[in-house]
Structures are given as C-alpha cells and as structure tokens.
Design a protein around this motif. Structure first.
Motif, PDB file in Angstrom:
ATOM      1  N   HIS A   1       0.814  -1.214   0.000  1.00 18.52           N
ATOM      2  CA  HIS A   1       0.000   0.000   0.000  1.00 18.52           C
ATOM      3  C   HIS A   1       0.847   1.263   0.000  1.00 18.52           C
ATOM      4  O   HIS A   1       0.371   2.331  -0.397  1.00 18.52           O
ATOM      5  N   ILE A   2       2.108   1.172   0.431  1.00 17.34           N
ATOM      6  CA  ILE A   2       3.023   2.310   0.354  1.00 17.34           C
ATOM      7  C   ILE A   2       3.767   2.302  -0.979  1.00 17.34           C
ATOM      8  O   ILE A   2       4.182   3.351  -1.483  1.00 17.34           O
ATOM      9  N   GLY A   3       3.938   1.127  -1.554  1.00 20.92           N
ATOM     10  CA  GLY A   3       4.612   1.034  -2.844  1.00 20.92           C
ATOM     11  C   GLY A   3       3.853   1.745  -3.949  1.00 20.92           C
ATOM     12  O   GLY A   3       4.457   2.306  -4.877  1.00 20.92           O
ATOM     13  N   ILE A   4       2.522   1.772  -3.862  1.00 24.15           N
ATOM     14  CA  ILE A   4       1.720   2.420  -4.900  1.00 24.15           C
ATOM     15  C   ILE A   4       1.941   3.931  -4.939  1.00 24.15           C
ATOM     16  O   ILE A   4       2.237   4.486  -6.005  1.00 24.15           O
ATOM     17  N   PRO A   5       1.820   4.666  -3.805  1.00 21.77           N
ATOM     18  CA  PRO A   5       2.129   6.106  -3.886  1.00 21.77           C
ATOM     19  C   PRO A   5       3.577   6.387  -4.262  1.00 21.77           C
ATOM     20  O   PRO A   5       3.866   7.400  -4.904  1.00 21.77           O
ATOM     21  N   MET A   6       4.507   5.499  -3.898  1.00 20.02           N
ATOM     22  CA  MET A   6       5.891   5.684  -4.328  1.00 20.02           C
ATOM     23  C   MET A   6       6.008   5.560  -5.849  1.00 20.02           C
ATOM     24  O   MET A   6       6.742   6.315  -6.494  1.00 20.02           O
ATOM     25  N   ALA A   7       5.272   4.595  -6.424  1.00 25.85           N
ATOM     26  CA  ALA A   7       5.298   4.441  -7.876  1.00 25.85           C
ATOM     27  C   ALA A   7       4.694   5.660  -8.563  1.00 25.85           C
ATOM     28  O   ALA A   7       5.200   6.126  -9.590  1.00 25.85           O
ATOM     29  N   LEU A   8       3.618   6.195  -8.003  1.00 27.97           N
ATOM     30  CA  LEU A   8       3.014   7.405  -8.565  1.00 27.97           C
ATOM     31  C   LEU A   8       3.973   8.586  -8.458  1.00 27.97           C
ATOM     32  O   LEU A   8       4.090   9.398  -9.389  1.00 27.97           O
ATOM     33  N   SER A   9       4.661   8.697  -7.331  1.00 28.86           N
ATOM     34  CA  SER A   9       5.644   9.761  -7.152  1.00 28.86           C
ATOM     35  C   SER A   9       6.773   9.632  -8.164  1.00 28.86           C
ATOM     36  O   SER A   9       7.243  10.627  -8.734  1.00 28.86           O
ATOM     37  N   MET A  10       7.186   8.393  -8.398  1.00 25.65           N
ATOM     38  CA  MET A  10       8.231   8.136  -9.396  1.00 25.65           C
ATOM     39  C   MET A  10       7.761   8.551 -10.783  1.00 25.65           C
ATOM     40  O   MET A  10       8.523   9.138 -11.575  1.00 25.65           O
ATOM     41  N   ALA A  11       6.487   8.289 -11.094  1.00 26.53           N
ATOM     42  CA  ALA A  11       5.944   8.673 -12.394  1.00 26.53           C
ATOM     43  C   ALA A  11       5.937  10.184 -12.557  1.00 26.53           C
ATOM     44  O   ALA A  11       6.272  10.703 -13.627  1.00 26.53           O
ATOM     45  N   ILE A  12       5.565  10.906 -11.492  1.00 31.77           N
ATOM     46  CA  ILE A  12       5.558  12.368 -11.536  1.00 31.77           C
ATOM     47  C   ILE A  12       6.961  12.901 -11.774  1.00 31.77           C
ATOM     48  O   ILE A  12       7.189  13.802 -12.577  1.00 31.77           O
ATOM     49  N   MET A  13       7.932  12.309 -11.068  1.00 36.73           N
ATOM     50  CA  MET A  13       9.311  12.786 -11.195  1.00 36.73           C
ATOM     51  C   MET A  13       9.859  12.535 -12.597  1.00 36.73           C
ATOM     52  O   MET A  13      10.448  13.422 -13.213  1.00 36.73           O
ATOM     53  N   THR A  14       9.661  11.322 -13.117  1.00 33.31           N
ATOM     54  CA  THR A  14      10.239  10.992 -14.415  1.00 33.31           C
ATOM     55  C   THR A  14       9.541  11.742 -15.544  1.00 33.31           C
ATOM     56  O   THR A  14      10.166  12.081 -16.555  1.00 33.31           O
ATOM     57  N   SER A  15       8.246  12.028 -15.393  1.00 35.89           N
ATOM     58  CA  SER A  15       7.525  12.717 -16.449  1.00 35.89           C
ATOM     59  C   SER A  15       7.933  14.185 -16.572  1.00 35.89           C
ATOM     60  O   SER A  15       7.920  14.754 -17.658  1.00 35.89           O
ATOM     61  N   LYS A  16       8.329  14.798 -15.435  1.00 31.45           N
ATOM     62  CA  LYS A  16       8.727  16.214 -15.483  1.00 31.45           C
ATOM     63  C   LYS A  16      10.233  16.404 -15.424  1.00 31.45           C
ATOM     64  O   LYS A  16      10.721  17.494 -15.667  1.00 31.45           O
ATOM     65  N   GLY A  17      10.967  15.309 -15.062  1.00 33.20           N
ATOM     66  CA  GLY A  17      12.394  15.487 -14.851  1.00 33.20           C
ATOM     67  C   GLY A  17      13.275  14.854 -15.899  1.00 33.20           C
ATOM     68  O   GLY A  17      14.489  15.008 -15.882  1.00 33.20           O
ATOM     69  N   GLY A  18      12.660  14.091 -16.837  1.00 34.67           N
ATOM     70  CA  GLY A  18      13.463  13.453 -17.859  1.00 34.67           C
ATOM     71  C   GLY A  18      14.134  14.478 -18.764  1.00 34.67           C
ATOM     72  O   GLY A  18      13.498  15.421 -19.213  1.00 34.67           O
TER      73      GLY A  18
END
Length: 388
Positions: free
Chosen positions: A198-215
C-alpha cells in the motif's frame, strides 16, 4: 526454539556476522559520500538499538519471535505454509531462507535485519550529507542529529518490515537527487512493494511524476511513466486482494476502514485512536505520544523525539510559506510525504504502530526541512542575483 540467545556458539556466530557485514556498510557510506566517522557511528548506534529491541522482545514478546519461529517451522502464525509473497509473507519467506541456508540463531538473524536497516540509514545520512555539500545548510551537526534519532534506528533493527522500508525510502531519496536514477527509484519501489504494497503504490506514482517532469530526453519522459503504469497495473489487483477489497469503489473502501477500526478496538489504544477526528489522527500519526500523554520510559523517549520532529515540521512550514513555495523538482516528494501520511492516518491503527510506520514519511520531511533551511528557494535567489 529461540536459538542463539543463550548459546555461546550462536553468540559467536552472531558476532562474526556483525563484523563481516561491517565492510559493506562502510562501502555504502563511502559510495554515498558519508564520512567514515558517521558511517561507523550509524552501524554501532543501530546495533545498540538492535540489542535493545532483542531485550524488549525477549521480555515482553513481539512479532519478531513469531517471524523467527514461523520461519523455522515453515508455517505462519495464521497457519499458512510459508511461500514467497508480499507483506508479512515476504518477511516469513526471507527469514526462512536465511535460517534454512545459514542455520542462524535468533540474534544472528537479528543482525541480518540490523544490517539491512543500517544500510538504509547510511543512505539517508548520505542524502543529508549531499545537501550539506550542496550548501543547503552548513552545520554538519544536523547530519549527526538526523542519523542519531532513536526512532529512525530502533524500529529498523529487528526482524520485520521496517528494515526494508527504511532501505526503500533511503534509496528513493537518493534516486530523487539525480535525474538519471530510474533504476534506483525502481528498486526502491520494488522493495517497498515487497513489504508494504500500500506504500509502494504512492511511491510508484511519485516516481511517475518525477520521471515525467524530470526526464532530460523525450524518451526518458515517456518510458518512465509507462514503466510505472505497468507496475501499477500489476500491483493494484494484488493489493485489493490482500486488503479484502472487492474493488476500489467508495463503498468498498469505507467497508475496509470500518473493518480496520473494529479489529483494533480491543487492542492497545485502538478505541481511543478511532474516537478522534480524522485530522487529529493524522497529527497523532506523526507526533503522538506527547510529553503529557507518555507513560513509561519508552513512550517518554518517543515523546521527546516527537518534539524535535514537530520543530522540523514547523520549520518546514515556515520556510515554504506553509507548503506553497516548493521547488518544482521536489513536488513528487511533497506529494509522496503527504500521501503516505494521510494514508497511514486514515486507514490505521493505534499509536504503537504509528511510532514505527511514521518513519516511512518522516525521512522525507527531514530531507525537505533541511533542504529549505538555508533559503525559501535557492533558485529564485540565484535568478534574482543574476538579473541584478
């Protein structure tokens, strides 16, 4: 069945394991640009906390004994056969593998988890050290203060999920400081999903936000969110099944919360916890017990630590104009911190668990507080100076 507690041979084995694992801890500290003195302190302090936990567990019991005895017998406390899985089953499985392969006793097994937790704290210390090297703050004492917080170490030393949790959070913070760290971020999400889906899911979403704006390239900006989306598609059905949710509808979630509340009303302070309004439970998740509500030496120590954490949180609110002025690069961390915080405060539990599980978002809060300690926004100041 608790081998290795009073047997001299097993104690010697535990000592050898501890010494052998000292070397990789030092190597991790060096790779993370953490001074050798602080790295050694972390391992020694973490080990001291580990033996404190061993003493507590042997005197009043704990999940650590259930994990160890279940790993030996091959059957969990709920009567299921141990197999590879996520959450509690993963801890049973990995403990079973360690004991079956090395024939370790109780203390030796503790030292394995102590090592995993130590590596997580060392990586977190390296992240704070990188902030100091980058000029976000100047007093090196803050690094010592962060790694010496007892709550950060005492819960991550024992057989259980917390050692993997702090390792995952440490890796996630380290990966967030570099634009080319998708593998590290992915490893962090994977480790967290193994122990707390249940904590892995928000971490994955956070990772998606970072990679989408930081690539830095169009490819990385597309591949990162795509990989995360696939991970989420795999994780969500497993999570809903483990939580007993029929679906992710409002009625199903409400029923889950009701079942969680009812299951703890007779445990510890569960009734008191669930009698509080939701915003109060959110604050209790992070800063309870207080000095006035603490009973006993352990709770008093946690209450003192909570005063320090409240100071960091208040400072973060002040320096960011009450969470309205964050650098764009930190948005995913802010959302992750708040997401985990709100989730834990809403769906769980009691203050005993809060003292442990808040360390899945507290390191993020400490990181952000120290990053914004020198200025509200260093980039804005640099831009102003450049224009002048």
């Amino acid at each position: 069945m608790l081998r290795g507690v009073f047997d001299i041979y097993e104690l010697i084995v535990a000592g050898i394991v501890w010494i052998f694992l000292f070397v990789p801890v030092l190597l991790v500290g060096r790779a993370c640009h953490l001074s050798r003195a602080i790295t050694i302190f972390v391992y020694l302090w973490h080990t001291l906390c580990s033996f404190l936990m061993i003493s507590i567990v042997l005197n009043i019991g704990g999940d650590e004994i259930a994990y160890y005895e279940g790993a030996i017998s091959g059957i969990t406390f709920s009567g299921k056969y141990i197999d590879i899985g996520v959450g509690t089953m993963f801890i049973y499985w990995i403990t079973h593998v360690v004991i079956d392969f090395f024939d370790f006793g109780f203390i030796s097994t503790f030292m394995i988890f102590n090592f995993i937790g130590s590596v997580g704290v060392v990586i977190f210390g390296g992240v704070i050290s990188d902030l100091q090297r980058s000029g976000y703050f100047y007093d090196r004492a803050w690094i010592w203060a962060c790694v010496a917080l007892p709550g950060l170490s005492i819960w991550t030393t024992s057989i259980g999920k917390d050692a993997f949790s702090i390792l995952a959070i440490g890796l996630f913070l380290k990966g967030s400081m570099s634009p080319r760290s998708l593998p590290m971020l992915g490893l962090a999400v994977f480790l967290m999903f193994l122990v707390r889906p249940h904590i892995g899911i928000p971490m994955a979403l956070s990772m998606a936000i970072m990679t989408s704006k930081g690539g830095r390239t169009a490819v990385s900006g597309v591949i990162g969110p795509a990989v995360v989306a696939v991970i989420l598609l795999v994780m969500l059905p497993i999570l809903t099944q483990r939580l007993g949710l029929v679906d992710l509808s409002n009625d199903s979630l409400t029923d889950y919360v009701s079942r969680q509340g009812g299951s703890v009303l007779n445990r510890d302070d569960g009734a008191f916890w669930y009698s509080q309004p939701l915003p109060v439970r959110w604050m209790m998740t992070a800063f309870y017990p207080t000095i006035l509500s603490a009973s006993g030496f352990m709770e008093f120590g946690v209450a003192l630590e909570n005063i320090v954490l409240m100071g960091f949180f208040g400072f973060l609110l002040w320096r960011t104009r009450f969470m309205t002025r964050f650098q764009r690069e930190d948005l995913h961390l802010v959302l992750l911190m708040l997401g985990i915080w709100i989730m834990l405060g809403s769906l769980m539990y009691n203050s005993g668990l809060a003292a442990r599980q808040k360390w899945m978002f507290m390191p993020i809060m400490l990181y952000l507080a120290l990053k914004y300690s020198n200025s509200v926004n260093r980039r804005e100041q640099a831009a102003i100076s450049f224009k002048c």
